[in-house]
Write a protein that holds these residues in place. Structure first.
Motif, PDB file in Angstrom:
ATOM      1  N   ILE A  92       0.724  -1.146  -0.056  1.00 51.79           N
ATOM      2  CA  ILE A  92       0.093   0.108  -0.094  1.00 51.79           C
ATOM      3  C   ILE A  92       0.812   1.202   0.039  1.00 51.79           C
ATOM      4  CG2 ILE A  92      -1.632   1.431   1.482  1.00 51.79           C
ATOM      5  CD1 ILE A  92      -2.899  -1.299   2.053  1.00 51.79           C
ATOM      6  N   GLU A 144      -2.854   5.422   2.381  1.00 49.66           N
ATOM      7  CA  GLU A 144      -4.290   5.061   2.502  1.00 49.66           C
ATOM      8  C   GLU A 144      -4.605   6.209   3.748  1.00 49.66           C
ATOM      9  OE1 GLU A 144      -4.763   1.802   5.256  1.00 49.66           O
ATOM     10  OE2 GLU A 144      -2.901   2.128   6.478  1.00 49.66           O
ATOM     11  N   GLY A 187      -7.313   4.120  -0.600  1.00 52.53           N
ATOM     12  CA  GLY A 187      -6.090   4.021  -0.762  1.00 52.53           C
ATOM     13  C   GLY A 187      -5.533   3.718  -2.058  1.00 52.53           C
ATOM     14  N   LEU A 216      -2.630   1.240  -4.194  1.00 57.86           N
ATOM     15  CA  LEU A 216      -1.643   0.329  -3.919  1.00 57.86           C
ATOM     16  C   LEU A 216      -0.235   0.823  -4.793  1.00 57.86           C
ATOM     17  CD1 LEU A 216      -3.721  -2.665  -5.010  1.00 57.86           C
ATOM     18  CD2 LEU A 216      -3.159  -1.952  -2.762  1.00 57.86           C
ATOM     19  N   TYR A 230      -8.222   2.279  -4.542  1.00 59.75           N
ATOM     20  CA  TYR A 230      -8.947   1.214  -4.062  1.00 59.75           C
ATOM     21  C   TYR A 230      -9.749   1.881  -2.929  1.00 59.75           C
ATOM     22  CZ  TYR A 230      -6.008   0.629   0.030  1.00 59.75           C
ATOM     23  OH  TYR A 230      -5.153   0.987   1.235  1.00 59.75           O
ATOM     24  N   ASN A 239     -11.772   0.488   0.730  1.00 56.07           N
ATOM     25  CA  ASN A 239     -11.577  -0.965   1.663  1.00 56.07           C
ATOM     26  C   ASN A 239     -13.178  -1.432   1.598  1.00 56.07           C
ATOM     27  OD1 ASN A 239     -13.166   0.831   3.572  1.00 56.07           O
ATOM     28  ND2 ASN A 239     -11.445   0.996   5.019  1.00 56.07           N
ATOM     29  N   HIS A 270     -11.498  -8.405  -4.373  1.00 55.56           N
ATOM     30  CA  HIS A 270     -10.628  -7.426  -3.796  1.00 55.56           C
ATOM     31  C   HIS A 270      -9.092  -8.198  -3.567  1.00 55.56           C
ATOM     32  CE1 HIS A 270     -11.648 -10.885  -0.766  1.00 55.56           C
ATOM     33  NE2 HIS A 270     -10.194 -10.329  -0.257  1.00 55.56           N
ATOM     34  N   HIS A 325      -5.298  -6.075   4.845  1.00 53.76           N
ATOM     35  CA  HIS A 325      -6.462  -5.019   4.267  1.00 53.76           C
ATOM     36  C   HIS A 325      -7.075  -5.618   2.979  1.00 53.76           C
ATOM     37  CE1 HIS A 325      -4.890  -1.230   6.383  1.00 53.76           C
ATOM     38  NE2 HIS A 325      -4.000  -2.057   6.753  1.00 53.76           N
ATOM     39  N   TYR A 326      -8.454  -5.544   2.934  1.00 50.14           N
ATOM     40  CA  TYR A 326      -9.326  -6.130   1.728  1.00 50.14           C
ATOM     41  C   TYR A 326      -9.344  -4.727   0.936  1.00 50.14           C
ATOM     42  CZ  TYR A 326      -9.969 -10.151   4.927  1.00 50.14           C
ATOM     43  OH  TYR A 326      -9.565 -11.171   5.594  1.00 50.14           O
ATOM     44  N   CYS A 327      -8.622  -4.693  -0.202  1.00 49.17           N
ATOM     45  CA  CYS A 327      -8.775  -3.536  -1.243  1.00 49.17           C
ATOM     46  C   CYS A 327      -9.468  -3.897  -2.322  1.00 49.17           C
ATOM     47  CB  CYS A 327      -7.183  -3.370  -1.472  1.00 49.17           C
ATOM     48  SG  CYS A 327      -6.066  -2.965  -0.019  1.00 49.17           S
ATOM     49  N   TYR A 328     -10.615  -3.015  -2.664  1.00 56.04           N
ATOM     50  CA  TYR A 328     -11.408  -3.255  -3.591  1.00 56.04           C
ATOM     51  C   TYR A 328     -10.969  -2.106  -4.861  1.00 56.04           C
ATOM     52  CZ  TYR A 328     -14.450  -6.515  -0.713  1.00 56.04           C
ATOM     53  OH  TYR A 328     -14.725  -7.499  -0.040  1.00 56.04           O
TER      54      TYR A 328
END
Length: 348
Positions: free
Chosen positions: A60, A63, A72, A74, A80, A82, A131, A141-144
């Protein structure tokens, strides 16, 4: 939204919802169509497929939580949201977004997963997972990715049947196309072009030219402005020929010095030769005579900087001016302001 008239699409004191509405009024940049995979538009690393956990350790880059929307960027420049942030945007429970992720590759696919993937495909994108799981600061962290977020948002706006959410519809109308991507970049003060990668260069060049310029027993405002300049750089501001905050500080301090007859208390100030790097237009008149002040006045200067320049609103006014001129993105200005007020004000 309040009714105050503002110049430009943003202001330093707006909240996330207002930033969304303001961004919706700006001209979007087109997302490249007909892609076979979700791609990053950040030129610093080129276009890359957003890859599931275990295939690429992205990391990351930056964020932040903006009004309850966790977002945030990447390491490859992919913006993305969360899981909680996407849920808030869609007007649904956090668990609903988690279920979409867990069912993404089930066979046979659930109807809503089929619908969301169809929306993605129609937009020219493909994602092997909803994600990306990133370990950051000891927490997963679950990043969509932004494009997945838009597909989910569109689903809850129009295609979810009795589960259609009015909030999702309103947000989709504001954030369709590339506007969610732009909003994330703007709110985080992130430059996707990589234009300001070497952000410390011009500041370091000025330090090299001026760190011993003032005579013994005197201080100059440039050397004393390092905390503010550093926080502006960390926020993503381009500190160069257009953004020279020490000039603003120096002008206000000079007026305070004269108005309060501080020379009678600390002794006379004097001039020293200040130089700008060769690529600054100010360098044409190098060296420039600038004021330096007796060291005995340093404590009073620092008290003035905190109580008058920062707490008194002069720094905010300076940043507002830079935003209105287009020299500084509003999100960068807000990040700098937050950092400075937090560090220098009482209780920070």
């Amino acid at each position: 939204m309040n009714d105050r008239k503002r110049e430009g699409p943003f202001s330093l004191d707006m909240d996330f919802d207002e930033a969304v509405r303001r961004l919706a009024q700006t001209d979007p940049k087109e997302i490249t169509p007909n892609a076979s995979s979700i791609k990053s538009l950040a030129s610093k690393s080129g276009s890359k497929e957003i890859t599931p956990q275990g295939e690429l350790d992205l990391g990351i880059e930056i964020e932040r939580d903006i009004g309850g929307i966790g977002m945030g960027v990447l390491g490859d420049g992919t913006p993305y949201l969360n899981q909680r942030g996407l849920a808030v945007l869609c007007g649904v429970q956090n668990a609903h977004i988690g279920t979409i992720s867990s069912q993404w590759n089930e066979a046979p696919p659930k109807p809503r997963i089929t619908a969301i993937k169809a929306i993605l495909e129609k937009a020219g994108f493909y994602a092997r997972k909803a994600h990306i799981e990133i370990m950051h600061k000891g927490v997963v962290h679950y990043c969509y990715p932004a494009e997945v977020c838009l597909a989910v948002l569109e689903y809850y706006a129009f295609d979810a049947g009795q589960n259609v959410q009015e909030q999702a519809r309103d947000n989709f109308r504001l954030l369709a196309g590339s506007k969610l991507r732009e909003l994330i970049y703007s709110q985080l003060g992130y430059d996707p072009t990589g234009k300001f990668q070497d952000k410390f260069r011009k500041w370091h060049e000025r330090i090299e030219l001026n760190y011993q310029s003032a005579p013994r027993g005197f201080f100059n405002v440039f050397n004393e402005a390092h905390t503010i300049i550093y926080e502006m750089l960390q926020a993503g501001a381009d500190i160069g020929e257009k953004t020279v905050v020490d000039i603003s500080i120096g002008q206000h301090w000079s007026k305070f010095w004269d108005a309060n007859r501080l020379a009678e208390k600390y002794g006379a100030r004097t001039k020293y030769p200040h130089r700008y790097p060769a690529d600054h237009p100010q360098a044409q008149s190098n060296p420039q005579e600038s004021w330096c002040y007796p060291l005995a006045a340093l404590g009073e200067y620092r008290e003035w900087l905190q109580s008058e320049y920062i707490e008194g609103g002069k720094f905010r006014h300076y940043l507002d001016g830079k935003v209105k001129k287009g020299d500084l993105p509003p999100s960068m200005a807000q990040l700098a302001l937050d950092a400075i007020e937090q560090k220098l004000l009482p209780g920070g």
